[in-house]
Each structure stands twice: as structure tokens, then as C-alpha cells.
Scaffold this motif. Structure first.
Motif, PDB file in Angstrom:
ATOM      1  N   ALA A  68       0.830  -1.203   0.000  1.00 37.24           N
ATOM      2  CA  ALA A  68       0.000   0.000   0.000  1.00 37.24           C
ATOM      3  C   ALA A  68       0.867   1.256   0.000  1.00 37.24           C
ATOM      4  N   LYS A  69       1.930   1.242   0.819  1.00 38.18           N
ATOM      5  CA  LYS A  69       2.845   2.387   0.849  1.00 38.18           C
ATOM      6  C   LYS A  69       3.525   2.581  -0.499  1.00 38.18           C
ATOM      7  N   LYS A  70       3.926   1.470  -1.080  1.00 35.73           N
ATOM      8  CA  LYS A  70       4.599   1.533  -2.379  1.00 35.73           C
ATOM      9  C   LYS A  70       3.660   2.071  -3.451  1.00 35.73           C
ATOM     10  N   ILE A  71       2.413   1.569  -3.466  1.00 35.67           N
ATOM     11  CA  ILE A  71       1.436   2.032  -4.441  1.00 35.67           C
ATOM     12  C   ILE A  71       1.139   3.514  -4.249  1.00 35.67           C
ATOM     13  N   GLY A  72       1.019   3.934  -2.997  1.00 39.54           N
ATOM     14  CA  GLY A  72       0.767   5.341  -2.710  1.00 39.54           C
ATOM     15  C   GLY A  72       1.871   6.239  -3.225  1.00 39.54           C
ATOM     16  N   ARG A  73       3.115   5.799  -3.009  1.00 38.99           N
ATOM     17  CA  ARG A  73       4.256   6.586  -3.499  1.00 38.99           C
ATOM     18  C   ARG A  73       4.265   6.639  -5.025  1.00 38.99           C
ATOM     19  N   LEU A  74       3.967   5.507  -5.682  1.00 37.47           N
ATOM     20  CA  LEU A  74       3.950   5.473  -7.143  1.00 37.47           C
ATOM     21  C   LEU A  74       2.863   6.393  -7.702  1.00 37.47           C
ATOM     22  N   ASP A 270      13.929  -0.930  -6.011  1.00 35.45           N
ATOM     23  CA  ASP A 270      12.844  -1.785  -6.487  1.00 35.45           C
ATOM     24  C   ASP A 270      11.848  -1.053  -7.363  1.00 35.45           C
ATOM     25  N   GLU A 271      12.132   0.181  -7.709  1.00 34.42           N
ATOM     26  CA  GLU A 271      11.210   0.953  -8.536  1.00 34.42           C
ATOM     27  C   GLU A 271      11.960   2.070  -9.243  1.00 34.42           C
ATOM     28  N   LEU A 272      11.352   2.577 -10.332  1.00 30.43           N
ATOM     29  CA  LEU A 272      11.942   3.721 -11.009  1.00 30.43           C
ATOM     30  C   LEU A 272      11.738   4.965 -10.151  1.00 30.43           C
ATOM     31  N   PRO A 273      12.773   5.758  -9.928  1.00 34.15           N
ATOM     32  CA  PRO A 273      12.602   6.966  -9.120  1.00 34.15           C
ATOM     33  C   PRO A 273      11.780   8.008  -9.871  1.00 34.15           C
ATOM     34  N   SER A 274      11.112   8.867  -9.135  1.00 34.70           N
ATOM     35  CA  SER A 274      10.392   9.975  -9.755  1.00 34.70           C
ATOM     36  C   SER A 274      11.401  10.899 -10.435  1.00 34.70           C
TER      37      SER A 274
END
Length: 285
Positions: A68-74, A270-274
Motif C-alpha cells: 500500500a505504501k509503495k502504491i501510494g508513493r507510485l 525496487d522501482e523507477l525513481p520519480s
């Protein structure tokens, strides 16, 4: 399921109460209960269990909270990037150790703000272990920490190397004499601080196992106590020389590998940065 369901779930998980989650998300408790029930039906698992007057996450709930935190940040990053397609904007949350926070952050903010005026930088200082956990749990986007760091899921950039020195009151002529005091007095940050751990390791290498610690929470406080002759401490030589060169303190070099402090900038891989975070990271590549 929609993103608002996850926001309500995260609020309930953080606050430990459906009632408080309802207040925080501007809805009613019955709606919170219904949204949580929908999530539990969708994932086929119980997310909360009741303990006394609060709710706590189950193992499945803990797993969902991380996602949920990850999705929120994305979603936040996507919104920021889309709304500022022709310019870089948004908010970056950066953690740092005390010396970086007190002395380097103004310089970091000034330089970055001149290049990216639409990006907001939020800084917080804490101990190494807390900073690492906050990056992993998506509370921070990145953090300045002291090497070595070898944690799966984190990428790191080398920012700079610094030399550490022992600092003592201005009337100290020989550190070797001071080290023979019983007990030796040291002035340090709390447990978990890099500088405290390095000083204690150095003392151990000198055979000093008994010492009395005075714990403070600021560099200025440490300098004041050392200047007053209330103990010795350890800090980067550049910090002492640049900001406290006029104070009545003396510095003593450390001659082994304990003298080197390498500052790293760590972030999740684990994800592309903004766009905003990428711009910040690119300063140190």
C-alpha cells in the motif's frame, strides 16, 4: 478496490483504530469497516485482529501495508510527473545523520533549489538504523548515511570521504595522558549513532574499556561540553575546522582506518525513481 481503499487501510494500520482512521480520512467508521471488509474479501485473508481496544495487523496485513505504501508513493510520483510534464516538481523526503542535517542541508537545499525551484525538499535527521528502516518502508525517498551499508533492496552512491578527529578541551596537551583518566569521560550522541560507535571502537583499540558517557542530541551541545572540559568526542575534521575553528577545543588525528568516514546516499532499487528524485540522485552520480 481503489486507491482510497488502500489509504483507509493504511490509516487504520498506522493509527490502530477504525474510529481514528475514519477521522483521519474524513469519513465515518462504518465506511472504514466496509472498505476493510472489501479488501479482506478481495485478498481472501484477514488483515486485522482486535486486541483490547485497538486493531493490529495480521501477517497478511503487514504484507499489504508495504504494498500500500509503495502504491501510494507510485501514484504520488505519477501525479507529480504528469502535472509537471515540462518541468520537474514534487516532494522528496530525505533523511540524514546529525552532522549532515545541521551543517550541510542548507548548502544542499540552496544548490538544488536553484536548479529545480518546483521541487520541495523535506529533511529529517535520525540514527542510522532508523534512517535505513524509513527508506525501506517508504517513509523516506533516500538518506545520507555512513558506510558500510550492505542491505538487499537498497542502492547506494558514494557522496564523499571525510577524516575524523578526536576533539578535547583547549587545555589538553596530550591525548595519551587524558586516556589514562579513571574513568575517561566522553560526550556522545545516543545509542545507534555512527560517531558514538566509532569513538567506542577507537577507545577499545587503545585498551580503554571503562568510560563515563554524557549523551546529547546536537553537535552544538557536544562542542559546548567538550570546550568546557567535560569529556572528549569525535567529529569530522572539516566540520570542526569550518564551523568551530574559533572555539577553545583541540583536535587530535586518528592514525588508522577508523579515521575515515564515507558518506553514502542510499535509496530503494525496487522501482523507477520519480523525476524529482532522479534529479536529486544525479547530483551525486
Amino acid at each position: 478496490m481503489n486507491s482510497n481503499d488502500l489509504k483507509i487501510f493504511e490509516a487504520a494500520a498506522t493509527l490502530g483504530s477504525f474510529t481514528k482512521a475514519a477521522e483521519a480520512t474524513f469519513t465515518v467508521q462504518s465506511n472504514v469497516t466496509a472498505r476493510i471488509k472489501n479488501l479482506e474479501d478481495e485478498f481472501g485473508a484477514e488483515l486485522f485482529r482486535r486486541v483490547s481496544r485497538k486493531v493490529v495487523l495480521t501477517e497478511a496485513g503487514e504484507t499489504l501495508l508495504q504494498y500500500a505504501k509503495k502504491i501510494g508513493r507510485l501514484l504520488d510520483d505519477a501525479k507529480s510527473d504528469i502535472q509537471s510534464a515540462e518541468k520537474i516538481g514534487g516532494t522528496i523526503r530525505i533523511g540524514c545523520i546529525e552532522t549532515t542535517m545541521a551543517l550541510k542541508v542548507p548548502e544542499i537545499i540552496k544548490g538544488f533549489a536553484e536548479l529545480y525551484p518546483n521541487v520541495e525538499l523535506e529533511f529529517q535527521s535520525s540514527m542510522l538504523s532508523v534512517l535505513i528502516q524509513d527508506v525501506i518502508s517508504y517513509k523516506l525517498d533516500a538518506a545520507f548515511v555512513a558506510a558500510p551499508i550492505n542491505i538487499p533492496g537498497l542502492q547506494q552512491l558514494v557522496v564523499r570521504d571525510e577524516q575524523l578527529v578526536i576533539i578535547a578541551g583547549g587545555d589538553v596537551t596530550k591525548l595519551s595522558v587524558l586516556l589514562k583518566e579513571e574513568p575517561l569521560k566522553i560526550v556522545v550522541f545516543g545509542q545507534g549513532c555512527f560517531f558514538r560507535a566509532r569513538l567506542e571502537t577507537w577507545l577499545g583499540s587503545k585498551g580503554v574499556l571503562r568510560y563515563k558517557s554524557t549523551v546529547l542530541n546536537s553537535i552544538e551541545g557536544i562542542i559546548n561540553f567538550v570546550e568546557a572540559g567535560l569529556g572528549i568526542s569525535i567529529l569530522p575534521a572539516e566540520v570542526v575546522n569550518q564551523y568551530y575553528g574559533n572555539r577553545k577545543i583541540k583536535t587530535f588525528p586518528i592514525t588508522n582506518e577508523l579515521a575515515k568516514m564515507t558518506t553514502l546516499l542510499v535509496y530503494r532499487n525496487d522501482e523507477l525513481p520519480s523525476k524529482a528524485l532522479k534529479a536529486f540522485l544525479d547530483q551525486y552520480r
